[in-house]
Design a protein around this motif. Structure first.
Motif, PDB file in Angstrom:
ATOM      1  N   SER A  17      53.242  32.236  28.518  1.00  0.00           N
ATOM      2  CA  SER A  17      52.912  33.452  29.246  1.00  0.00           C
ATOM      3  C   SER A  17      51.467  33.819  28.996  1.00  0.00           C
ATOM      4  O   SER A  17      50.886  33.475  27.982  1.00  0.00           O
ATOM      5  N   ARG A  18      50.898  34.528  29.982  1.00  0.00           N
ATOM      6  CA  ARG A  18      49.524  34.957  29.839  1.00  0.00           C
ATOM      7  C   ARG A  18      49.406  36.385  30.336  1.00  0.00           C
ATOM      8  O   ARG A  18      50.032  36.771  31.314  1.00  0.00           O
ATOM      9  N   VAL A  19      48.604  37.170  29.664  1.00  0.00           N
ATOM     10  CA  VAL A  19      48.317  38.527  30.088  1.00  0.00           C
ATOM     11  C   VAL A  19      47.066  38.473  30.935  1.00  0.00           C
ATOM     12  O   VAL A  19      46.122  37.768  30.619  1.00  0.00           O
ATOM     13  N   ALA A  20      47.061  39.194  32.044  1.00  0.00           N
ATOM     14  CA  ALA A  20      45.943  39.121  32.972  1.00  0.00           C
ATOM     15  C   ALA A  20      44.651  39.543  32.308  1.00  0.00           C
ATOM     16  O   ALA A  20      44.561  40.611  31.723  1.00  0.00           O
ATOM     17  N   PRO A  21      43.596  38.713  32.356  1.00  0.00           N
ATOM     18  CA  PRO A  21      42.308  39.078  31.784  1.00  0.00           C
ATOM     19  C   PRO A  21      41.606  40.096  32.668  1.00  0.00           C
ATOM     20  O   PRO A  21      41.894  40.218  33.858  1.00  0.00           O
ATOM     21  N   ALA A  22      40.675  40.811  32.104  1.00  0.00           N
ATOM     22  CA  ALA A  22      39.951  41.847  32.843  1.00  0.00           C
ATOM     23  C   ALA A  22      38.761  41.224  33.543  1.00  0.00           C
ATOM     24  O   ALA A  22      37.645  41.237  33.059  1.00  0.00           O
ATOM     25  N   ILE A  23      38.981  40.646  34.709  1.00  0.00           N
ATOM     26  CA  ILE A  23      37.922  40.020  35.489  1.00  0.00           C
ATOM     27  C   ILE A  23      37.702  40.866  36.729  1.00  0.00           C
ATOM     28  O   ILE A  23      38.639  41.199  37.449  1.00  0.00           O
ATOM     29  N   LEU A  24      36.444  41.224  37.024  1.00  0.00           N
ATOM     30  CA  LEU A  24      36.161  42.183  38.066  1.00  0.00           C
ATOM     31  C   LEU A  24      35.948  41.548  39.427  1.00  0.00           C
ATOM     32  O   LEU A  24      35.976  42.234  40.441  1.00  0.00           O
ATOM     33  N   LEU A  25      35.701  40.228  39.488  1.00  0.00           N
ATOM     34  CA  LEU A  25      35.475  39.587  40.767  1.00  0.00           C
ATOM     35  C   LEU A  25      36.746  39.613  41.592  1.00  0.00           C
ATOM     36  O   LEU A  25      37.830  39.383  41.088  1.00  0.00           O
ATOM     37  N   ALA A  26      36.627  39.895  42.865  1.00  0.00           N
ATOM     38  CA  ALA A  26      37.792  39.941  43.761  1.00  0.00           C
ATOM     39  C   ALA A  26      37.821  38.685  44.605  1.00  0.00           C
ATOM     40  O   ALA A  26      36.914  38.426  45.376  1.00  0.00           O
ATOM     41  N   HIS A  68      47.790  24.284  27.803  1.00  0.00           N
ATOM     42  CA  HIS A  68      46.603  25.116  27.565  1.00  0.00           C
ATOM     43  C   HIS A  68      45.340  24.276  27.722  1.00  0.00           C
ATOM     44  O   HIS A  68      44.355  24.706  28.351  1.00  0.00           O
ATOM     45  N   ASP A  69      45.351  23.062  27.183  1.00  0.00           N
ATOM     46  CA  ASP A  69      44.193  22.175  27.297  1.00  0.00           C
ATOM     47  C   ASP A  69      43.997  21.713  28.743  1.00  0.00           C
ATOM     48  O   ASP A  69      42.860  21.581  29.214  1.00  0.00           O
ATOM     49  N   VAL A  70      45.093  21.469  29.454  1.00  0.00           N
ATOM     50  CA  VAL A  70      45.012  21.048  30.853  1.00  0.00           C
ATOM     51  C   VAL A  70      44.349  22.138  31.688  1.00  0.00           C
ATOM     52  O   VAL A  70      43.453  21.860  32.504  1.00  0.00           O
ATOM     53  N   ILE A  71      44.785  23.376  31.498  1.00  0.00           N
ATOM     54  CA  ILE A  71      44.232  24.485  32.278  1.00  0.00           C
ATOM     55  C   ILE A  71      42.755  24.688  31.948  1.00  0.00           C
ATOM     56  O   ILE A  71      41.933  24.955  32.841  1.00  0.00           O
ATOM     57  N   ALA A  72      42.412  24.555  30.679  1.00  0.00           N
ATOM     58  CA  ALA A  72      41.009  24.712  30.285  1.00  0.00           C
ATOM     59  C   ALA A  72      40.131  23.665  30.965  1.00  0.00           C
ATOM     60  O   ALA A  72      39.027  23.979  31.446  1.00  0.00           O
ATOM     61  N   TYR A  73      40.587  22.408  31.021  1.00  0.00           N
ATOM     62  CA  TYR A  73      39.821  21.365  31.702  1.00  0.00           C
ATOM     63  C   TYR A  73      39.746  21.648  33.196  1.00  0.00           C
ATOM     64  O   TYR A  73      38.697  21.502  33.833  1.00  0.00           O
ATOM     65  N   ASP A  74      40.868  22.089  33.781  1.00  0.00           N
ATOM     66  CA  ASP A  74      40.938  22.363  35.209  1.00  0.00           C
ATOM     67  C   ASP A  74      39.939  23.450  35.612  1.00  0.00           C
ATOM     68  O   ASP A  74      39.240  23.318  36.624  1.00  0.00           O
ATOM     69  N   GLU A  75      39.863  24.508  34.821  1.00  0.00           N
ATOM     70  CA  GLU A  75      38.975  25.625  35.137  1.00  0.00           C
ATOM     71  C   GLU A  75      37.528  25.356  34.736  1.00  0.00           C
ATOM     72  O   GLU A  75      36.631  26.100  35.154  1.00  0.00           O
ATOM     73  N   GLY A  76      37.309  24.283  33.954  1.00  0.00           N
ATOM     74  CA  GLY A  76      35.961  23.992  33.460  1.00  0.00           C
ATOM     75  C   GLY A  76      35.355  22.740  34.054  1.00  0.00           C
ATOM     76  O   GLY A  76      34.823  22.745  35.166  1.00  0.00           O
ATOM     77  N   GLU A  86      55.150  30.631  32.439  1.00  0.00           N
ATOM     78  CA  GLU A  86      55.400  29.270  32.910  1.00  0.00           C
ATOM     79  C   GLU A  86      56.483  28.613  32.068  1.00  0.00           C
ATOM     80  O   GLU A  86      56.557  28.820  30.852  1.00  0.00           O
ATOM     81  N   PHE A  87      57.308  27.811  32.739  1.00  0.00           N
ATOM     82  CA  PHE A  87      58.457  27.169  32.112  1.00  0.00           C
ATOM     83  C   PHE A  87      58.453  25.671  32.411  1.00  0.00           C
ATOM     84  O   PHE A  87      57.925  25.243  33.443  1.00  0.00           O
ATOM     85  N   PRO A  88      59.076  24.879  31.558  1.00  0.00           N
ATOM     86  CA  PRO A  88      59.320  23.479  31.924  1.00  0.00           C
ATOM     87  C   PRO A  88      60.209  23.429  33.163  1.00  0.00           C
ATOM     88  O   PRO A  88      61.123  24.231  33.318  1.00  0.00           O
TER      89      PRO A  88
END
Length: 532
Positions: free
Chosen positions: A4-13, A312-320, A504-506
């Motif tokens: 689970s993830r808590v929504a980060p405070a990102i201001l871009l829409a 977590h590592d997959v998402i980090a690579y995906d976003e980076g 997210e779940f298996p």
């Protein structure tokens, strides 16, 4: 095991639409709305008074009465509501509840009936102050049997997992993961699905029921009418929607809030289809960022390595680095070659396939490639659930989806037997678990579907600071990939971000069918209802 993830405070829409892949697998067919069949009024005296006889027809003798106007023959009425008392033990506690199959009537502005919406409700006996949750599936054209017998209802039947067969005995058993111990449940079948039906012709039905906004309006009214009918307007209220039902969820909530004056305490979106489009695949990295994590999750699961830490590592690579390499383009050979090598390692695919794809993995091509050596085809809802490919040499998938092929008969048989035998609601009409007619008639040309549901999601959250939205996904789902909700969540304004969480779940699109996820899903639902 949830991530689970808590929504980060990102201001871009940034409004991020969902992949259209799911619609192709849910029996949806593109069509243009037919023009109205109502003829224009004629200015000739014959047309304005008497109907002229057809050419060559005998002339009726003088004084013959005018034949009555022909009207559409209505089907036999559905049976009156029927209930049966049931008992289940959940977490050591015995629950006495009533299962009801009933109808909600829809009428036109002239008061004439336009549709009968069928629901299945489970209510704890003698407790009218309990929370109540209204659940929808998607499609458009899917009945609520998936969530009812697969996820949170008090009865369960096995479907949607590897090894399930359409000829398996559709035996219902008590569902230890039911949410009935903390909320009453009402499963609603939209018009044209289940036993729900339109009472008007197709042209009228398309205007009243088979388009995104009319769909929201009459389903919201169905909830309103059920609350009044059952004297439950003062109960805490929740909405659950799966797939296209996840598109319905935010819009129904916002419509209830602002048009019908009904507050909603919480929304559960299961593998939601929130948006229709992720942008130009030749320019934007987002379409490819959406699919890569789910494809990687499938590969990790096949090798017994799927964990929250790995994802977590997959998402980090995906976003980076992955997004950076795609933005840089093939002219930057250093970044591109490194990305091709990394994606090959992550997905377990043939390096030449990844190279020729440019590291951009299209869902249909992936599903044909991943099990090709075994002569099998994977499901878009969970690529690790396979069937033998009946057309292995075709350049495109020709057979139906493995999960839909295996689950259709099981759920249909279970639901028809439950309604007609267990509850005793005697009807001989056809039960439509997946209605191809609804898919054929559905209007996809208007702006509402392109607009998506994220706008209503934001507005509903802003309108009620106490409203909480829970989004749940299976990692392996390629029809509504979890990364779409993650990126949508990332762009929420910080003022409303704490009101939404993604878990997210298996598993795939119907991750709730896996017994291993049942306890955590129950805990997540109970915690949300108790605190919101």
């Amino acid at each position: 095991m949830t991530f689970s993830r808590v929504a980060p405070a990102i201001l871009l829409a940034l409004t991020l639409p969902a992949l259209p892949t799911a619609t192709a697998q849910r029996g949806q067919r593109g069509n243009q709305q037919n023009p109205s069949s109502t003829p224009a009024a004629s200015s000739t005296p014959a047309a304005s008074s008497e109907t002229a006889p057809a050419p060559g027809a005998p002339t009726p003798p003088p004084g013959t009465p005018k034949p009555p106007e022909r009207t559409q023959a209505l089907p036999n009425p559905l049976p009156p509501d029927k209930s049966v008392e049931q008992t289940i033990t959940v977490n050591g506690k015995t629950l006495h509840y009533t299962a009801t199959v009933g109808t909600i009537a829809m009428e036109g502005k002239d008061g004439k009936p336009t549709a009968e919406v069928v629901y299945t409700a489970y209510t704890l006996d003698g407790a009218h102050d309990r929370p109540v949750m209204f659940a929808f599936n998607g499609g458009p054209g899917a009945a609520s049997g998936f969530l009812n017998f697969g996820a949170v209802g008090p009865k369960h039947v096995s479907f949607g997992n590897a090894g399930d067969s359409p000829s398996d005995l559709a035996t219902l058993s008590d569902n230890p993961g039911t949410w009935l111990d903390f909320t009453d449940l009402v499963f609603i079948d939209p018009v044209g699905t289940g036993f729900s039906r339109s009472l008007v012709d197709d042209d009228q039905a398309k205007k009243l029921f088979y388009a995104p906004t009319p769909d929201i309006e009459y389903l919201s009214l169905t909830i309103y009418k059920w609350l009044v009918k059952n004297q439950r307007m003062m109960s805490k209220k929740y909405v659950m929607g799966e797939s296209y039902g996840g598109y319905r969820g935010p819009r129904i909530t916002h419509y209830l809030q602002t048009q019908l004056g009904v507050g909603v305490n919480g929304v559960f979106l299961v593998s939601p289809y929130l948006n229709p489009d992720f942008g130009d695949r030749n320019l934007s990295p987002v379409p490819w960022m959406i699919t890569l994590p789910s494809i990687t999750a499938s590969n990790l699961e096949r090798h017994g390595k799927l964990t929250p830490e790995a994802m977590h590592d997959v998402i980090a690579y995906d976003e980076g680095d992955y997004a950076t390499a795609i933005i840089a383009g093939p002219q930057n050979s250093t970044l591109t070659n490194a990305m091709i090598s990394k994606v090959t390692d992550m997905t377990g695919l043939d390096q030449q396939f990844v190279k020729y794809s440019g590291g951009r993995l299209e869902t249909g091509a992936y599903l044909r490639e991943v099990h090709r050596e075994e002569g099998k085809i994977g499901s878009v809802y969970d690529s690790n659930v396979t069937n033998p490919d009946p057309f292995p040499y075709s350049p495109e998938q020709e057979g139906s989806d493995p999960i839909l092929e295996s689950g259709m008969a099981t759920i249909t048989m279970a639901m028809v037997n439950f309604d007609t035998v267990t509850v005793g609601w005697k009807v001989d009409a056809r039960y439509n678990l997946l209605s191809y007619d609804v898919g054929r008639l559905w209007d996809r040309q208007g702006p509402d579907l392109r607009r998506g549901a994220v706008t209503d999601l934001r507005e509903a959250l802003a309108a009620d600071p106490k409203l909480h939205v829970v989004i749940m996904h299976g990692w392996n789902d390629l029809s509504c990939p979890f990364m779409g909700s993650v990126l949508t969540q990332n762009q929420l304004p910080s003022t409303i971000a704490p009101q939404l969480s993604v878990h997210e779940f298996p598993g795939g699109h119907m991750f709730y069918t896996r017994a291993a996820n049942s306890a955590e899903l129950h805990s997540l639902g109970e915690q949300t209802v108790n605190s919101h």
